[in-house]
Design an enzyme around this catalytic site. Structure first.
Site, PDB file in Angstrom:
ATOM      1  N   HIS A   1      40.515  39.120  44.877  1.00  0.00           N
ATOM      2  CA  HIS A   1      40.163  40.224  44.266  1.00  0.00           C
ATOM      3  C   HIS A   1      39.086  39.487  42.945  1.00  0.00           C
ATOM      4  O   HIS A   1      39.490  38.300  42.756  1.00  0.00           O
ATOM      5  CB  HIS A   1      40.918  41.134  43.335  1.00  0.00           C
ATOM      6  CG  HIS A   1      41.946  40.494  42.516  1.00  0.00           C
ATOM      7  ND1 HIS A   1      43.208  40.316  42.818  1.00  0.00           N
ATOM      8  CD2 HIS A   1      41.646  40.165  41.350  1.00  0.00           C
ATOM      9  CE1 HIS A   1      43.827  39.805  41.759  1.00  0.00           C
ATOM     10  NE2 HIS A   1      42.855  39.567  40.785  1.00  0.00           N
TER      11      HIS A   1
HETATM   12  P1  TYD Z   1      47.735  42.199  42.348  1.00  0.00           P
HETATM   13  O1  TYD Z   1      46.697  42.070  41.199  1.00  0.00           O
HETATM   14  O2  TYD Z   1      47.533  42.724  43.574  1.00  0.00           O
HETATM   15  O3  TYD Z   1      48.422  40.667  42.208  1.00  0.00           O
HETATM   16  P2  TYD Z   1      47.594  39.253  42.757  1.00  0.00           P
HETATM   17  O4  TYD Z   1      46.251  39.530  42.280  1.00  0.00           O
HETATM   18  O5  TYD Z   1      48.412  38.199  41.772  1.00  0.00           O
HETATM   19  O6  TYD Z   1      47.990  38.970  44.124  1.00  0.00           O
HETATM   20  O7  TYD Z   1      48.987  42.984  41.564  1.00  0.00           O
HETATM   21  C1  TYD Z   1      50.009  43.138  42.110  1.00  0.00           C
HETATM   22  C2  TYD Z   1      50.678  44.639  41.672  1.00  0.00           C
HETATM   23  O8  TYD Z   1      50.936  44.508  40.297  1.00  0.00           O
HETATM   24  C3  TYD Z   1      49.605  45.678  41.943  1.00  0.00           C
HETATM   25  O9  TYD Z   1      50.351  46.779  42.216  1.00  0.00           O
HETATM   26  C4  TYD Z   1      49.190  45.842  40.456  1.00  0.00           C
HETATM   27  C5  TYD Z   1      50.228  45.622  39.565  1.00  0.00           C
HETATM   28  N1  TYD Z   1      49.862  44.722  38.349  1.00  0.00           N
HETATM   29  C6  TYD Z   1      50.335  45.399  37.060  1.00  0.00           C
HETATM   30  O10 TYD Z   1      50.773  46.663  37.147  1.00  0.00           O
HETATM   31  N2  TYD Z   1      49.986  44.901  35.730  1.00  0.00           N
HETATM   32  C7  TYD Z   1      49.393  43.698  35.770  1.00  0.00           C
HETATM   33  O11 TYD Z   1      49.086  43.047  34.875  1.00  0.00           O
HETATM   34  C8  TYD Z   1      48.947  42.982  37.092  1.00  0.00           C
HETATM   35  C9  TYD Z   1      48.136  41.569  37.159  1.00  0.00           C
HETATM   36  C10 TYD Z   1      49.485  43.591  38.222  1.00  0.00           C
END
Ligand code: TYD
Length: 140
Positions: free
Chosen positions: A57
């Site tokens: 992302h």
């Molecule tokens: P995601 O951004 O998809 O993780 P990565 O980019 O590391 O693969 O986040 C995973 C899940 O966690 C998603 O449901 C959003 C949640 N999340 C939060 O609630 N707070 C946060 O600060 C972050 C980074 C993610």
């Protein structure tokens, strides 16, 4: 902060100042003092499944500072034109990831912990999770 490698205008690898003595080492990261933004949020990734990749992302506004505080992982950063990657293999290295950069994290060693300091609280509206949407917005 010592600049080790500039990947993009708003993305660079730095070496943290380390305070070391015979007890070990200490790194202090301070918002708006040795980091370029005020820290609004800290999160960390740990307990990763073998071979699991993360990220995929970009953020419209968010700035982040990533530190692999234990173990190692690879962070791929893409500005919509070019892809660069950096191996985060020491707790004394920090990667500034500015806004509008696509990132992917992979090749975590077992037990690796990736800590991220962020300039804003979690906001799903700030995410671009579709690569084609990212390309369209990045090339505007
Ligand atoms: P995601 O951004 O998809 O993780 P990565 O980019 O590391 O693969 O986040 C995973 C899940 O966690 C998603 O449901 C959003 C949640 N999340 C939060 O609630 N707070 C946060 O600060 C972050 C980074 C993610």
């Amino acid at each position: 902060m010592q600049l080790l490698e500039r990947l993009f205008d708003n993305c660079a690898l730095y070496r943290h100042p380390v305070i070391a003595d015979d007890r070990g080492s200490l790194v202090a990261l301070e918002g708006e003092r040795n980091l370029p933004f005020a820290i609004a949020r800290v999160y960390y990734l740990f307990g990763g499944a073998a071979g699991a990749d993360r990220g995929f992302h970009a953020h419209r506004q968010l700035q982040q500072w990533a530190v692999c505080v234990s173990g190692a992982c690879t962070i791929v950063v893409d500005d919509g034109r070019e892809r660069r990657e950096v191996r985060m293999d020491s707790a004394d290295k920090g990667l500034l990831i500015g806004n509008m950069l696509w990132r992917e994290m992979r090749d975590f060693t077992p037990g690796a912990v990736l800590m991220v300091l962020a300039s804003a609280p979690y906001d799903e509206a700030d995410y671009i999770r579709d690569y084609d949407t990212f390309l369209a917005e990045a090339r505007k």
